[in-house]
Design an enzyme around this catalytic site. Sequence first.
Site, mmCIF file in Angstrom:
data_model
loop_
_atom_site.group_PDB
_atom_site.id
_atom_site.type_symbol
_atom_site.label_atom_id
_atom_site.label_comp_id
_atom_site.label_asym_id
_atom_site.label_seq_id
_atom_site.Cartn_x
_atom_site.Cartn_y
_atom_site.Cartn_z
ATOM 1 N N SER A 11 0.709 -1.102 -0.024
ATOM 2 C CA SER A 11 0.134 -0.134 -0.124
ATOM 3 C C SER A 11 0.887 1.232 0.034
ATOM 4 O O SER A 11 0.358 2.165 -0.180
ATOM 5 C CB SER A 11 -0.951 -0.160 1.131
ATOM 6 O OG SER A 11 -0.230 -0.296 2.191
ATOM 7 N N ILE A 14 8.180 1.202 -0.392
ATOM 8 C CA ILE A 14 8.980 0.445 -1.250
ATOM 9 C C ILE A 14 7.973 -0.628 -2.130
ATOM 10 O O ILE A 14 8.208 -0.843 -3.059
ATOM 11 C CB ILE A 14 9.756 -0.193 -0.363
ATOM 12 C CG1 ILE A 14 10.991 0.898 0.068
ATOM 13 C CG2 ILE A 14 10.600 -1.115 -1.261
ATOM 14 C CD1 ILE A 14 11.914 0.468 1.126
ATOM 15 N N SER A 139 17.145 -4.928 5.631
ATOM 16 C CA SER A 139 17.707 -3.677 5.991
ATOM 17 C C SER A 139 19.132 -3.787 6.134
ATOM 18 O O SER A 139 19.587 -4.939 6.608
ATOM 19 C CB SER A 139 17.147 -3.259 7.022
ATOM 20 O OG SER A 139 17.648 -1.998 7.548
ATOM 21 N N TYR A 152 14.372 -4.088 15.764
ATOM 22 C CA TYR A 152 14.361 -4.104 14.139
ATOM 23 C C TYR A 152 15.540 -4.827 13.732
ATOM 24 O O TYR A 152 15.228 -5.653 12.596
ATOM 25 C CB TYR A 152 14.376 -2.747 13.883
ATOM 26 C CG TYR A 152 14.335 -2.349 12.360
ATOM 27 C CD1 TYR A 152 12.768 -2.623 11.778
ATOM 28 C CD2 TYR A 152 15.568 -1.995 11.573
ATOM 29 C CE1 TYR A 152 12.718 -2.311 10.295
ATOM 30 C CE2 TYR A 152 15.085 -1.896 10.173
ATOM 31 C CZ TYR A 152 13.970 -1.953 9.789
ATOM 32 O OH TYR A 152 13.949 -1.883 8.258
HETATM 33 P P1 NAP Z 1 6.327 2.096 4.912
HETATM 34 O O1 NAP Z 1 6.166 3.221 3.979
HETATM 35 O O2 NAP Z 1 6.151 2.129 6.424
HETATM 36 O O3 NAP Z 1 5.435 0.855 4.531
HETATM 37 C C1 NAP Z 1 5.288 -0.256 5.245
HETATM 38 C C2 NAP Z 1 4.311 -1.260 4.573
HETATM 39 O O4 NAP Z 1 4.099 -2.405 5.256
HETATM 40 C C3 NAP Z 1 2.818 -0.648 4.345
HETATM 41 O O5 NAP Z 1 2.223 -0.849 3.084
HETATM 42 C C4 NAP Z 1 2.192 -1.486 5.525
HETATM 43 O O6 NAP Z 1 0.901 -1.686 5.102
HETATM 44 C C5 NAP Z 1 2.902 -3.001 5.508
HETATM 45 N N1 NAP Z 1 2.549 -3.628 6.685
HETATM 46 C C6 NAP Z 1 3.162 -3.609 8.040
HETATM 47 N N2 NAP Z 1 2.902 -4.489 8.881
HETATM 48 C C7 NAP Z 1 1.936 -5.388 8.081
HETATM 49 C C8 NAP Z 1 1.212 -6.406 8.129
HETATM 50 N N3 NAP Z 1 1.372 -6.798 9.591
HETATM 51 N N4 NAP Z 1 0.466 -6.927 7.354
HETATM 52 C C9 NAP Z 1 0.494 -6.471 6.091
HETATM 53 N N5 NAP Z 1 1.193 -5.165 5.786
HETATM 54 C C10 NAP Z 1 1.655 -4.654 6.766
HETATM 55 O O7 NAP Z 1 7.808 1.344 5.133
HETATM 56 P P2 NAP Z 1 8.993 1.127 3.616
HETATM 57 O O8 NAP Z 1 9.972 2.096 4.059
HETATM 58 O O9 NAP Z 1 8.228 1.215 2.373
HETATM 59 O O10 NAP Z 1 9.378 -0.386 4.240
HETATM 60 C C11 NAP Z 1 9.113 -1.529 3.477
HETATM 61 C C12 NAP Z 1 10.229 -2.471 3.702
HETATM 62 O O11 NAP Z 1 11.499 -2.050 3.652
HETATM 63 C C13 NAP Z 1 10.252 -2.847 5.345
HETATM 64 O O12 NAP Z 1 10.216 -4.331 5.393
HETATM 65 C C14 NAP Z 1 11.136 -2.259 5.853
HETATM 66 O O13 NAP Z 1 11.836 -2.684 6.943
HETATM 67 C C15 NAP Z 1 12.354 -2.376 4.714
HETATM 68 N N6 NAP Z 1 13.208 -1.109 4.865
HETATM 69 C C16 NAP Z 1 13.033 0.227 4.501
HETATM 70 C C17 NAP Z 1 13.826 1.093 4.616
HETATM 71 C C18 NAP Z 1 13.661 2.652 4.357
HETATM 72 O O14 NAP Z 1 14.776 3.350 4.727
HETATM 73 N N7 NAP Z 1 12.432 3.067 4.174
HETATM 74 C C19 NAP Z 1 15.322 0.800 4.698
HETATM 75 C C20 NAP Z 1 15.575 -0.608 4.909
HETATM 76 C C21 NAP Z 1 14.521 -1.481 4.867
HETATM 77 P P3 NAP Z 1 -0.549 -1.143 5.962
HETATM 78 O O15 NAP Z 1 -0.173 0.433 5.838
HETATM 79 O O16 NAP Z 1 -1.708 -1.110 4.679
HETATM 80 O O17 NAP Z 1 -0.685 -1.521 7.147
#
Ligand code: NAP
Length: 243
Positions: A11, A14, A139, A152
Amino acid sequence: MQKIAIVTGASKGIGREIAKTLAINGIKVIANYNKSENEAIKLKEELEKENINIEIFKADISKREDVKKIIEYVINKYGKIDILVNNAGISQYKLFTDITDEDWDNMIRNNLYSTFYMTQETVKHMIHEKSGCIINISSIWGMVGGSLETHYSASKGAINAFTKALAKELGPSNIRVNVVAPGIIDTDMNKKLTDEELKDIENETPLGKIGKPSDIAKCVNWLIEDEFTTGQIISPNGGWVIT
Ligand code: NAP
Protein backbone atom coordinates in the site's frame (compact mmCIF):
# COMPACT_ATOMS: atom_id res chain seq x y z
CA MET A 1 2.06 -17.92 -19.33
CA GLN A 2 1.70 -14.84 -17.13
CA LYS A 3 3.73 -14.89 -13.92
CA ILE A 4 1.90 -14.47 -10.61
CA ALA A 5 3.46 -12.41 -7.80
CA ILE A 6 2.40 -11.58 -4.26
CA VAL A 7 3.92 -8.40 -2.82
CA THR A 8 3.28 -7.85 0.89
CA GLY A 9 2.91 -4.34 2.33
CA ALA A 10 2.21 -2.89 -1.10
CA SER A 11 0.00 0.00 0.00
CA LYS A 12 2.90 2.36 0.65
CA GLY A 13 6.59 3.13 0.13
CA ILE A 14 8.87 0.44 -1.22
CA GLY A 15 6.21 -2.28 -1.56
CA ARG A 16 3.96 0.01 -3.57
CA GLU A 17 6.80 0.74 -6.02
CA ILE A 18 7.71 -2.96 -6.30
CA ALA A 19 4.07 -3.86 -7.05
CA LYS A 20 3.89 -1.11 -9.67
CA THR A 21 7.16 -2.09 -11.38
CA LEU A 22 6.25 -5.79 -11.56
CA ALA A 23 2.77 -5.03 -12.89
CA ILE A 24 4.14 -2.66 -15.55
CA ASN A 25 6.50 -5.47 -16.58
CA GLY A 26 3.56 -7.78 -17.29
CA ILE A 27 3.40 -9.77 -14.05
CA LYS A 28 0.00 -10.32 -12.40
CA VAL A 29 0.41 -8.72 -9.00
CA ILE A 30 -1.57 -9.43 -5.86
CA ALA A 31 -0.79 -6.40 -3.71
CA ASN A 32 -1.27 -7.03 -0.01
CA TYR A 33 -2.11 -4.28 2.46
CA ASN A 34 -3.41 -4.17 6.01
CA LYS A 35 -4.32 -0.75 7.43
CA SER A 36 -3.89 1.56 4.42
CA GLU A 37 -6.89 0.57 2.33
CA ASN A 38 -7.26 3.96 0.62
CA GLU A 39 -3.64 3.91 -0.54
CA ALA A 40 -4.07 0.37 -1.89
CA ILE A 41 -7.20 1.40 -3.82
CA LYS A 42 -5.33 4.44 -5.19
CA LEU A 43 -2.53 2.20 -6.47
CA LYS A 44 -5.04 -0.08 -8.22
CA GLU A 45 -6.82 2.91 -9.79
CA GLU A 46 -3.56 4.55 -10.86
CA LEU A 47 -2.55 1.40 -12.74
CA GLU A 48 -6.01 0.90 -14.21
CA LYS A 49 -5.59 4.24 -15.99
CA GLU A 50 -2.70 2.59 -17.85
CA ASN A 51 -4.81 -0.51 -18.56
CA ILE A 52 -2.92 -2.55 -15.99
CA ASN A 53 -4.95 -4.66 -13.62
CA ILE A 54 -3.68 -5.66 -10.19
CA GLU A 55 -5.52 -7.25 -7.30
CA ILE A 56 -5.41 -5.78 -3.82
CA PHE A 57 -5.89 -8.05 -0.81
CA LYS A 58 -6.28 -7.03 2.83
CA ALA A 59 -4.47 -9.33 5.26
CA ASP A 60 -2.60 -8.84 8.50
CA ILE A 61 0.28 -11.08 7.57
CA SER A 62 1.56 -11.25 11.14
CA LYS A 63 -1.32 -13.71 11.64
CA ARG A 64 -1.20 -17.26 10.25
CA GLU A 65 -4.96 -17.34 9.55
CA ASP A 66 -4.78 -14.17 7.39
CA VAL A 67 -1.78 -15.54 5.52
CA LYS A 68 -3.67 -18.77 4.77
CA LYS A 69 -6.54 -16.68 3.35
CA ILE A 70 -4.41 -14.73 0.87
CA ILE A 71 -2.53 -17.81 -0.31
CA GLU A 72 -5.75 -19.81 -0.67
CA TYR A 73 -7.28 -16.97 -2.67
CA VAL A 74 -4.34 -16.77 -5.08
CA ILE A 75 -4.05 -20.54 -5.52
CA ASN A 76 -7.80 -20.98 -6.11
CA LYS A 77 -7.81 -18.20 -8.69
CA TYR A 78 -4.44 -18.59 -10.44
CA GLY A 79 -3.29 -22.11 -9.50
CA LYS A 80 0.31 -21.06 -8.70
CA ILE A 81 2.58 -18.43 -7.15
CA ASP A 82 5.76 -17.70 -9.12
CA ILE A 83 7.11 -14.81 -7.06
CA LEU A 84 6.81 -13.84 -3.41
CA VAL A 85 8.15 -10.49 -2.22
CA ASN A 86 8.15 -10.34 1.58
CA ASN A 87 8.31 -6.58 1.92
CA ALA A 88 5.86 -5.63 4.72
CA GLY A 89 7.53 -4.44 7.87
CA ILE A 90 7.49 -2.03 10.77
CA SER A 91 10.21 -0.09 12.55
CA GLN A 92 10.58 1.58 15.93
CA TYR A 93 13.19 3.92 17.38
CA LYS A 94 13.80 3.16 21.08
CA LEU A 95 16.60 2.89 23.61
CA PHE A 96 17.39 -0.78 24.18
CA THR A 97 16.64 -0.43 27.91
CA ASP A 98 13.17 1.00 27.14
CA ILE A 99 12.08 -1.80 24.80
CA THR A 100 9.14 -3.65 26.39
CA ASP A 101 8.12 -7.26 25.85
CA GLU A 102 5.24 -5.92 23.82
CA ASP A 103 7.55 -3.85 21.56
CA TRP A 104 9.77 -6.89 21.04
CA ASP A 105 6.84 -9.20 20.25
CA ASN A 106 5.31 -6.66 17.90
CA MET A 107 8.55 -6.23 15.96
CA ILE A 108 9.30 -9.94 15.64
CA ARG A 109 5.68 -10.75 14.79
CA ASN A 110 5.34 -8.14 12.03
CA ASN A 111 8.81 -8.53 10.49
CA LEU A 112 9.85 -12.12 11.10
CA TYR A 113 6.75 -14.24 11.74
CA SER A 114 5.11 -12.60 8.70
CA THR A 115 8.04 -13.70 6.53
CA PHE A 116 7.97 -17.20 8.03
CA TYR A 117 4.19 -17.60 7.54
CA MET A 118 4.07 -16.15 4.02
CA THR A 119 7.06 -18.17 2.86
CA GLN A 120 5.93 -21.46 4.40
CA GLU A 121 2.40 -21.23 2.98
CA THR A 122 3.76 -20.26 -0.47
CA VAL A 123 6.63 -22.70 -0.71
CA LYS A 124 4.29 -25.71 -0.53
CA HIS A 125 2.92 -24.64 -3.91
CA MET A 126 6.28 -23.61 -5.39
CA ILE A 127 7.75 -27.04 -4.59
CA HIS A 128 4.85 -28.60 -6.47
CA GLU A 129 5.69 -26.41 -9.51
CA LYS A 130 9.46 -26.99 -9.08
CA SER A 131 9.93 -23.27 -9.64
CA GLY A 132 9.84 -20.06 -7.65
CA CYS A 133 11.50 -16.82 -6.64
CA ILE A 134 11.33 -15.44 -3.10
CA ILE A 135 12.71 -12.01 -2.25
CA ASN A 136 12.87 -10.89 1.36
CA ILE A 137 13.28 -7.19 2.09
CA SER A 138 15.52 -6.84 5.12
CA SER A 139 17.74 -3.81 5.86
CA ILE A 140 21.33 -2.65 6.23
CA TRP A 141 20.60 -2.76 9.97
CA GLY A 142 20.19 -6.52 9.69
CA MET A 143 23.78 -6.60 8.37
CA VAL A 144 25.60 -4.10 10.55
CA GLY A 145 23.16 -3.25 13.39
CA GLY A 146 21.39 0.04 14.03
CA SER A 147 21.70 1.98 17.27
CA LEU A 148 18.25 2.50 18.92
CA GLU A 149 16.87 -0.23 16.67
CA THR A 150 18.02 -3.45 18.33
CA HIS A 151 14.70 -5.27 17.92
CA TYR A 152 14.38 -4.07 14.31
CA SER A 153 17.99 -5.09 13.58
CA ALA A 154 17.42 -8.49 15.21
CA SER A 155 14.32 -9.13 13.08
CA LYS A 156 16.15 -8.18 9.87
CA GLY A 157 19.32 -10.11 10.75
CA ALA A 158 17.14 -13.17 11.31
CA ILE A 159 15.59 -12.70 7.87
CA ASN A 160 19.09 -12.69 6.35
CA ALA A 161 20.02 -15.98 8.07
CA PHE A 162 16.61 -17.48 7.25
CA THR A 163 17.15 -16.60 3.57
CA LYS A 164 20.57 -18.25 3.37
CA ALA A 165 19.35 -21.45 5.03
CA LEU A 166 16.23 -21.66 2.91
CA ALA A 167 18.15 -21.02 -0.31
CA LYS A 168 20.22 -24.14 0.42
CA GLU A 169 17.14 -26.22 1.21
CA LEU A 170 15.07 -25.07 -1.77
CA GLY A 171 17.75 -24.82 -4.47
CA PRO A 172 17.20 -28.44 -5.56
CA SER A 173 13.50 -27.57 -6.08
CA ASN A 174 14.55 -24.73 -8.40
CA ILE A 175 13.35 -22.08 -5.94
CA ARG A 176 15.63 -19.07 -5.48
CA VAL A 177 15.60 -17.14 -2.20
CA ASN A 178 17.38 -13.80 -1.84
CA VAL A 179 17.46 -10.69 0.31
CA VAL A 180 17.34 -7.09 -0.77
CA ALA A 181 18.69 -5.04 2.13
CA PRO A 182 17.99 -1.35 1.47
CA GLY A 183 19.88 1.58 2.93
CA ILE A 184 17.97 4.73 3.84
CA ILE A 185 15.04 5.12 1.45
CA ASP A 186 12.66 8.07 1.24
CA THR A 187 9.40 6.62 2.64
CA ASP A 188 7.03 7.16 5.58
CA MET A 189 9.24 4.83 7.62
CA ASN A 190 11.86 7.59 7.75
CA LYS A 191 9.48 10.44 8.59
CA LYS A 192 11.09 10.50 12.03
CA LEU A 193 14.40 11.74 10.55
CA THR A 194 14.86 15.52 10.50
CA ASP A 195 16.05 17.36 7.37
CA GLU A 196 19.39 17.84 9.11
CA GLU A 197 19.74 14.11 9.85
CA LEU A 198 18.88 13.28 6.23
CA LYS A 199 21.47 15.79 5.00
CA ASP A 200 24.09 14.19 7.30
CA ILE A 201 23.31 10.76 5.86
CA GLU A 202 23.60 12.11 2.31
CA ASN A 203 26.98 13.65 3.16
CA GLU A 204 28.22 10.36 4.62
CA THR A 205 27.04 8.35 1.59
CA PRO A 206 29.57 7.89 -1.23
CA LEU A 207 26.89 8.40 -3.88
CA GLY A 208 25.75 11.55 -2.06
CA LYS A 209 22.04 10.80 -1.82
CA ILE A 210 19.44 8.74 -0.02
CA GLY A 211 17.50 6.13 -1.98
CA LYS A 212 14.12 6.14 -3.66
CA PRO A 213 11.61 3.24 -3.60
CA SER A 214 12.32 2.78 -7.31
CA ASP A 215 15.97 1.96 -6.50
CA ILE A 216 14.73 -1.06 -4.53
CA ALA A 217 12.07 -2.02 -7.08
CA LYS A 218 14.73 -2.15 -9.83
CA CYS A 219 16.84 -4.50 -7.73
CA VAL A 220 13.85 -6.77 -7.01
CA ASN A 221 13.04 -6.81 -10.70
CA TRP A 222 16.59 -7.82 -11.55
CA LEU A 223 16.46 -10.70 -9.05
CA ILE A 224 13.23 -11.93 -10.64
CA GLU A 225 14.77 -11.97 -14.11
CA ASP A 226 18.05 -13.53 -12.98
CA GLU A 227 18.36 -17.34 -12.89
CA PHE A 228 21.64 -18.06 -11.09
CA THR A 229 21.50 -16.01 -7.89
CA THR A 230 20.32 -17.54 -4.65
CA GLY A 231 21.07 -17.16 -0.94
CA GLN A 232 22.50 -13.66 -1.48
CA ILE A 233 22.08 -10.36 0.32
CA ILE A 234 22.08 -7.48 -2.15
CA SER A 235 22.19 -4.07 -0.54
CA PRO A 236 21.29 -0.97 -2.58
CA ASN A 237 22.50 1.70 -0.14
CA GLY A 238 24.52 4.26 -2.12
CA GLY A 239 27.71 2.87 -0.60
CA TRP A 240 26.75 4.00 2.92
CA VAL A 241 27.37 0.46 4.14
CA ILE A 242 30.07 -1.59 2.41
CA THR A 243 30.79 -4.97 4.03
P1 NAP B 1 6.32 2.01 4.98
O1 NAP B 1 6.25 3.13 4.01
O2 NAP B 1 6.09 2.28 6.42
O3 NAP B 1 5.37 0.83 4.50
C1 NAP B 1 5.25 -0.35 5.24
C2 NAP B 1 4.28 -1.28 4.54
O4 NAP B 1 4.22 -2.49 5.30
C3 NAP B 1 2.88 -0.71 4.47
O5 NAP B 1 2.35 -0.94 3.18
C4 NAP B 1 2.12 -1.51 5.52
O6 NAP B 1 0.76 -1.75 5.15
C5 NAP B 1 2.87 -2.83 5.49
N1 NAP B 1 2.68 -3.65 6.69
C6 NAP B 1 3.23 -3.49 7.91
N2 NAP B 1 2.80 -4.46 8.75
C7 NAP B 1 1.95 -5.24 8.02
C8 NAP B 1 1.18 -6.39 8.34
N3 NAP B 1 1.17 -6.95 9.56
N4 NAP B 1 0.42 -6.94 7.35
C9 NAP B 1 0.40 -6.40 6.10
N5 NAP B 1 1.10 -5.30 5.75
C10 NAP B 1 1.86 -4.72 6.72
O7 NAP B 1 7.77 1.33 4.93
P2 NAP B 1 8.83 1.15 3.76
O8 NAP B 1 9.92 2.11 4.01
O9 NAP B 1 8.17 1.10 2.43
O10 NAP B 1 9.41 -0.30 4.15
C11 NAP B 1 9.15 -1.47 3.39
C12 NAP B 1 10.14 -2.53 3.82
O11 NAP B 1 11.49 -2.06 3.57
C13 NAP B 1 10.10 -2.87 5.31
O12 NAP B 1 10.29 -4.25 5.49
C14 NAP B 1 11.27 -2.08 5.88
O13 NAP B 1 11.76 -2.64 7.07
C15 NAP B 1 12.27 -2.19 4.75
N6 NAP B 1 13.28 -1.14 4.76
C16 NAP B 1 12.97 0.18 4.63
C17 NAP B 1 13.99 1.13 4.66
C18 NAP B 1 13.72 2.59 4.51
O14 NAP B 1 14.67 3.38 4.68
N7 NAP B 1 12.51 3.03 4.20
C19 NAP B 1 15.33 0.73 4.80
C20 NAP B 1 15.61 -0.62 4.94
C21 NAP B 1 14.59 -1.55 4.91
P3 NAP B 1 -0.50 -0.96 5.81
O15 NAP B 1 -0.09 0.48 5.96
O16 NAP B 1 -1.57 -1.19 4.78
O17 NAP B 1 -0.81 -1.64 7.12
